[in-house]
Design an enzyme around this catalytic site. Structure first.
Site, PDB file in Angstrom:
ATOM      1  CE1 TYR A  41       1.348   0.953   4.197  1.00 48.81           C
ATOM      2  CE2 TYR A  41       1.052  -1.423   4.220  1.00 48.81           C
ATOM      3  CZ  TYR A  41       1.594  -0.285   4.758  1.00 48.81           C
ATOM      4  OH  TYR A  41       2.419  -0.381   5.852  1.00 48.81           O
ATOM      5  N   GLY A  42       2.185   1.082   0.081  1.00 53.62           N
ATOM      6  CA  GLY A  42       3.049   2.251   0.278  1.00 53.62           C
ATOM      7  C   GLY A  42       4.145   2.345  -0.761  1.00 53.62           C
ATOM      8  CB  THR A  43       7.750   3.063  -0.355  1.00 47.69           C
ATOM      9  OG1 THR A  43       8.053   1.987   0.529  1.00 47.69           O
ATOM     10  CG2 THR A  43       7.525   4.336   0.446  1.00 47.69           C
ATOM     11  CG  LEU A  44       7.421  -2.473  -0.851  1.00 44.78           C
ATOM     12  CD1 LEU A  44       6.957  -3.584   0.092  1.00 44.78           C
ATOM     13  CD2 LEU A  44       8.713  -2.895  -1.541  1.00 44.78           C
ATOM     14  CD  GLU A  71       8.421  -2.601   4.181  1.00 41.75           C
ATOM     15  OE1 GLU A  71       8.477  -1.685   5.018  1.00 41.75           O
ATOM     16  OE2 GLU A  71       8.322  -2.397   2.959  1.00 41.75           O
TER      17      GLU A  71
HETATM   18  N1  PCA Z   1       6.341  -0.323   2.150  1.00 45.66           N
HETATM   19  C1  PCA Z   1       5.393  -1.367   2.458  1.00 45.66           C
HETATM   20  C2  PCA Z   1       4.901  -1.028   3.807  1.00 45.66           C
HETATM   21  C3  PCA Z   1       5.077   0.447   3.911  1.00 45.66           C
HETATM   22  C4  PCA Z   1       6.021   0.791   2.848  1.00 45.66           C
HETATM   23  O1  PCA Z   1       6.450   1.881   2.582  1.00 45.66           O
HETATM   24  C5  PCA Z   1       4.276  -1.342   1.441  1.00 45.66           C
HETATM   25  O2  PCA Z   1       4.367  -0.650   0.413  1.00 45.66           O
HETATM   26  O3  PCA Z   1       3.269  -2.029   1.639  1.00 45.66           O
END
Ligand code: PCA
Length: 192
Positions: free
Chosen positions: A33-36, A108
């Site tokens: 949900y984030g930077t991935l 993570e």
């Molecule tokens: N990366 C993981 C968890 C938070 C982040 O920045 C993600 O994208 O799900």
């Protein structure tokens, strides 16, 4: 809507002394949900073949609401484990092998920082347009300072979003600043 448990194995050819033997590798679904996510700063981890196998399954949404906030002086996104608060969060589902999953755990810092847990994710099947819900691994922040819940809650994260809080890469951070203390809390009184 159908709920399915997706357990997959990937058949791979492994070199033996003479010829090749086929073996199977366990595959896992991960919801990011984030930077991935695609076009976000850490997506290169997921696509780097040296880290293992990953393939994009589709866009997905959490089945229950969670607060997705940006915090610390490095503008890191966190999915706070407070079910029922926030939005049905949008993200992406990837199928990964054991090697890639353990690399993601390193990135993570699971289980010391983010905690990886199975949760229900809803996605749309390409062929039939049917909505399906299945269990995916998700990186949550479980013990967090309550003040994080006062931050704006996002439905869909992008580092370059209108919030104006771009993610700062690890390589640019101050090694002497303990940013984890900015967000880590003790939610022992909070049943969720
Ligand atoms: N990366 C993981 C968890 C938070 C982040 O920045 C993600 O994208 O799900």
């Amino acid at each position: 809507m159908t709920t399915v448990l997706m357990i997959k194995f990937l058949s791979v050819a492994v070199p033996k002394q003479r010829g090749y033997v086929h073996t199977t590798r366990m595959m896992h679904n991960v919801f990011v949900y984030g930077t991935l996510k695609r076009d976000e700063p850490n997506n290169y981890w997921l696509v780097d073949k040296k880290n293992g196998h990953s393939s994009f399954v589709g866009e997905g949404t959490t089945k229950i609401k969670y607060p997705l906030v940006i915090a610390t002086k490095y503008n890191i996104p966190f999915l706070l484990h407070k079910p029922g608060t926030g939005h049905l969060v949008k993200g992406e589902v990837y199928e990964v092998d054991d090697a890639m999953l353990s690399k993601l755990d390193i990135l993570e810092d699971h289980p010391n920082y983010y905690i990886r847990e199975l949760d229900d994710i809803t996605t749309i099947k390409d062929q039939s347009n049917e909505e399906v819900t299945f269990k995916c691994w998700v990186y949550f922040l479980k013990k967090f300072k309550p003040e994080l819940l006062r931050r704006p809650m996002l439905e869909c994260y992008s580092s370059s979003g209108a919030h104006g809080l771009p993610y700062m890469d690890r390589s640019k951070r101050d090694p002497y600043h303990n940013y984890k203390s900015e967000i880590k809390g003790d939610n022992s009184l909070d049943p969720s």
